[in-house]
Design an enzyme around this catalytic site. Structure first.
Site, PDB file in Angstrom:
ATOM      1  N   LYS A 205       3.449 -40.817 -17.795  1.00 17.22           N
ATOM      2  CA  LYS A 205       4.504 -39.897 -18.210  1.00 17.22           C
ATOM      3  C   LYS A 205       5.076 -40.347 -19.547  1.00 17.22           C
ATOM      4  CE  LYS A 205       5.948 -38.632 -13.567  1.00 17.22           C
ATOM      5  NZ  LYS A 205       7.062 -38.629 -12.613  1.00 17.22           N
TER       6      LYS A 205
ATOM      7  N   SER B 264      21.391 -39.402 -18.721  1.00 14.12           N
ATOM      8  CA  SER B 264      20.360 -39.614 -19.744  1.00 14.12           C
ATOM      9  C   SER B 264      19.735 -38.288 -20.171  1.00 14.12           C
ATOM     10  CB  SER B 264      19.278 -40.566 -19.229  1.00 14.12           C
ATOM     11  OG  SER B 264      19.803 -41.858 -19.052  1.00 14.12           O
TER      12      SER B 264
ATOM     13  N   HIS C 162      25.650 -46.299 -17.189  1.00 10.27           N
ATOM     14  CA  HIS C 162      24.782 -47.387 -16.724  1.00 10.27           C
ATOM     15  C   HIS C 162      25.413 -48.746 -17.008  1.00 10.27           C
ATOM     16  CE1 HIS C 162      21.277 -44.442 -17.571  1.00 10.27           C
ATOM     17  NE2 HIS C 162      21.429 -44.501 -16.263  1.00 10.27           N
TER      18      HIS C 162
END
Length: 166
Positions: A42, A130, A18
């Site tokens: 979430k 990730s 990233h």
């Protein structure tokens, strides 16, 4: 005319992949926003405030980059609010391309004035995700080669807090 870009994701956590995309994109724009998107329904691995803190520290060396947080929002709405003309997307592989092409279709449908540009991931970072980093963290495996220092710091602090609670 000022060129403004927006690179979005959940960044749970931010990885060296990233950061590489952000560094490269920052050279293409006068202003680059990094949008941390999350859904309050979430549960992420890292709390959104922690993700924001990790990202701010990871991009602090880039003068034209700002971090913003968006809850349950469309990227096109945030982009319009910020005066963004370009979405920045990173591509690691053909699976990413399929996902990103679909996303671009809908973004273009909703905001035809905003272009999408793709930056290919460097070959030495292409396997970092990730998801895999979270798995390594969960099992206490080393992650230093995959994440910026800001993530290492948070993981170490989290580990200390867990030990203190025992």
């Amino acid at each position: 005319m000022t060129k403004i870009g927006l690179f979005t994701g959940s960044f749970d956590p931010v990885t060296k992949g990233h950061v590489d995309i952000i560094e490269r994109a920052s050279k293409l724009f006068d202003k680059l926003y990094v949008g941390i998107f999350y859904n309050y329904k979430k549960q992420g691995y890292f709390d959104v405030a922690v993700r924001e803190r990790m990202m701010i520290e990871a991009v602090a060396h880039l003068d034209n980059v700002s971090v913003v947080v968006a809850q349950d929002a469309l990227a096109v709405d945030l982009a319009r609010e910020l005066g963004v003309g370009y979405f920045v997307r990173g591509l690691r592989n053909s699976q990413d391309f399929g996902y990103e092409a679909n996303l671009e279709f809908f973004n273009k449908y909703l905001a035809e004035e905003i272009e999408t540009i793709y930056l290919g991931t460097r070959s030495d970072l292409v396997h970092i995700s990730s998801n895999r980093v979270r798995e390594l963290i969960h099992f206490g495996a080393p992650i230093k080669d995959f994440v910026p220092q800001s993530v290492l710091k948070e993981v170490e602090e989290e580990s200390v807090e867990r030990k203190e609670k025992k």
